[in-house]
Design a protein around this motif. Structure first.
Motif, short mmCIF file in Angstrom:
data_model
loop_
_atom_site.label_atom_id
_atom_site.label_comp_id
_atom_site.label_asym_id
_atom_site.label_seq_id
_atom_site.Cartn_x
_atom_site.Cartn_y
_atom_site.Cartn_z
N ASP A 79 0.84 -1.20 0.00
CA ASP A 79 0.00 0.00 0.00
C ASP A 79 0.88 1.25 0.00
N SER A 81 -0.63 4.40 -0.37
CA SER A 81 -1.55 5.53 -0.24
C SER A 81 -0.98 6.64 0.65
N ARG A 82 -0.09 6.28 1.59
CA ARG A 82 0.51 7.29 2.47
C ARG A 82 2.00 7.49 2.19
N SER A 86 5.23 11.33 -4.33
CA SER A 86 4.21 11.04 -5.34
C SER A 86 4.71 11.43 -6.71
N LYS A 109 3.93 6.87 -4.74
CA LYS A 109 2.51 6.90 -5.05
C LYS A 109 2.28 7.47 -6.44
N ARG A 207 -5.11 1.00 -8.14
CA ARG A 207 -5.99 1.61 -7.14
C ARG A 207 -5.97 0.81 -5.83
N GLY A 210 -3.26 1.77 -3.50
CA GLY A 210 -3.20 3.14 -3.03
C GLY A 210 -2.82 4.17 -4.07
N GLY A 211 -2.60 3.74 -5.31
CA GLY A 211 -2.37 4.70 -6.38
C GLY A 211 -3.68 5.28 -6.87
N GLU A 212 -3.60 6.31 -7.69
CA GLU A 212 -4.79 6.96 -8.23
C GLU A 212 -4.80 6.86 -9.75
#
Length: 521
Positions: A79, A81-82, A86, A109, A207, A210-212
């Motif tokens: 993960d 996400s944090r 980025s 990220k 996703r 935790g990626g977008e």
């Protein structure tokens, strides 16, 4: 552990029958049926040089159970996400998606921005393009999740063997739903009917870790400060910042070239290719290549052709490009007022038609650099695409001419049935291409007719224009850092930057750019 490696030539009816193939492989190894614990097919290719085509197989025969990691491992993603760092990735084609996956592996990220729509929603715009001739500039065969490859074939063959780990890319695709045959076939191919689900699975993995991935998010501007790219501005006016930007927009994102040029970011004109699609009955190509009336279990035959031409003292290559056996010709325009064609094949390659781009090299001296500078190649593309649209009636119907008539300089009185859904209009293709391009293509076709019996015939027709073969612009980068030589934080990537040519090479370049970003920190 005990393993035998063997290579055999088998008749197609044996090679493509699972049980018969198993018995033949064991017999070649001197083993009785049931003597092997596992038979692993490693490579499959067709040898059609003799009187009858044969299938060459390489296989591992395990006499004891193979180690658990022999056919893996599958990739795991933590993960992010944090994550502290980025990366904005512009474009959700193979370069962008594989850059995102590699970023996750490296603890970065990814924020993927795609101007088009997800694969499922994108289909509606493709239907409107084919049936109603409506071009959506942000959602078409070139733009949208998965990029141009998603709905235009899914070929995975590449010669870029030194740019990365090809097997790694193929295994990732299999992990996300591609057929395991791509690990075996000499010219692997997923098929445009199956690739969308693979692309969607790649997005889901990004996703889930935790990626977008953001759709309908076109980049319209850059956040530049003292030659450092801090982020981008979307068409909705939203500013997004990150530690780096990987620009993986594909070679049809002309507005990005225009944006870079306008903002003073160095770009360069580069050679590319222009031409037409030629469409034959698939049976004609099968009979010519296999020398069989019925190909039986063999796959639809393909070809690869090249010829050096001379015109007005300039030598230029003419070559086949993106050959699609058992395929379809599709409209690849990205703006109203232009006609562009491309090819695709479903996984079974079971269409009655074979099509291929037949294109000629366009070098810098063939472009109007004095007037258009770095965008000279792009302007030449636009000129031909707009002329094709005008001569065919200002719709997505494409100009076409029977191949024999094209070589004679005769306008076709009628055209053949075609796989191109928007329809064709009989046009003198020299009016579309201009005399120079037309003459080079004629020389190429005549030579191809000598190489493949029956290739030059009025049972085939050419359709124009095939103009999106590769980027007409290069976005330069440092050879070692992969960063733009003048703009810090900008990593040009994939086909759109001029550093790849196809799904696999673009994916490998995306991974390399992700690794280069990590080296910044």
């Amino acid at each position: 552990m005990s393993k035998q490696e063997i290579e055999v030539l088998l008749p197609p009816e044996v090679a493509y029958d699972e049980f018969a193939r198993y018995r033949a492989l064991l017999a070649a190894a001197g083993l009785e049926p049931g003597a092997a614990d596992f038979v692993h097919l490693r490579k499959r290719s067709i040898d059609a040089r003799g009187r009858q085509p044969l299938v060459r197989l390489r296989a591992d025969i395990w006499l004891t159970p193979p180690p658990a990691d022999t056919f893996g491992p599958w990739f795991q993603y933590a993960d992010v996400s944090r994550a502290r760092r980025s990366v904005i990735i512009v474009g959700a084609g193979p370069a962008g998606l594989f850059a995102a996956l590699r970023c996750i592996e490296l603890g970065l990220k990814p924020i993927v921005l795609e101007r088009g729509k997800d694969v499922r929603t994108r289909r509606r715009d493709l239907a409107a393009l084919n049936k109603e001739h409506v071009v959506n500039p942000d959602s078409n065969y070139c733009f949208g999740e998965g990029g141009a490859g998603t709905y235009s074939d899914g070929k995975l063959y590449t010669r870029a063997t030194k740019r990365g780990d090809i097997q790694r890319i193929l295994r990732l695709l299999v992990q996300h739903g591609a057929t395991p045959d791509i690990l075996v076939d000499a010219h692997p191919h997923i098929g445009t009917n199956k690739l969308p689900s693979v692309v969607a699975a790649l997005r889901d993995t990004i996703r889930a870790a935790g990626g977008e991935v953001r759709f309908d998010t076109r980049v319209d501007d850059l956040i530049l400060a003292q030659n450092h790219l801090r982020g981008v501005v979307t068409a909705a006016g939203k500013a997004l910042e990150a530690d780096a930007v990987i620009l993986a927009t594909g070679h049809s994102a002309r507005d990005i070239y225009e944006l870079l040029h306008r903002r003073g970011v160095r770009i360069e004109a580069k050679p590319f290719a222009l031409g037409v699609r030629v469409e034959h009955p698939q049976q004609l190509i099968d009979q010519a290549q296999y020398r069989l009336q019925d190909r039986g279990p063999l796959p639809a035959a393909s070809y690869a052709l090249v010829h050096q031409t001379q015109w007005q003292g300039r030598q230029r290559g003419v070559f086949s490009f993106c050959m699609c056996p058992g395929g379809f010709i599709v409209p690849a325009a990205t703006a109203p007022g232009e006609v562009v064609v491309n090819g695709m094949s479903p996984s079974r390659r079971d269409s009655r038609f074979a099509n291929s781009g037949i294109v000629t090299a366009i070098e810098l001296e063939d472009m109007d650099l004095a007037q258009h500078g770095e965008l000279a190649g792009l302007r030449l593309q636009q000129q031909l695409e707009q002329r094709a649209c005008a001569l065919a009636g200002h719709t997505q119907r494409a100009p076409a001419q029977r191949l024999g008539d094209f070589l004679k300089g005769t306008v076709s009185s009628e055209l053949l049935e075609t796989s191109y859904q928007p329809g064709l209009v009989s046009v003198d293709m020299e009016r579309v291409l201009g005399p120079g391009l037309a003459e080079r293509l004629r020389q190429g076709f005549r030579d191809f007719g000598r190489k493949i019996p029956g290739y030059v015939t009025n049972a085939a027709q050419i359709v124009g224009v095939e103009s999106r073969t590769s980027a007409p612009v290069r976005i330069p980068r440092d050879r070692d850092t992969l960063e733009h030589p003048e703009i810090k934080g900008l990593f040009p990537c994939g086909e759109g930057a001029g550093f790849a040519g196809g799904i696999v090479s673009a994916a490998m370049d995306g991974e390399r750019c992700a690794e280069a970003v990590l080296a910044l920190f």
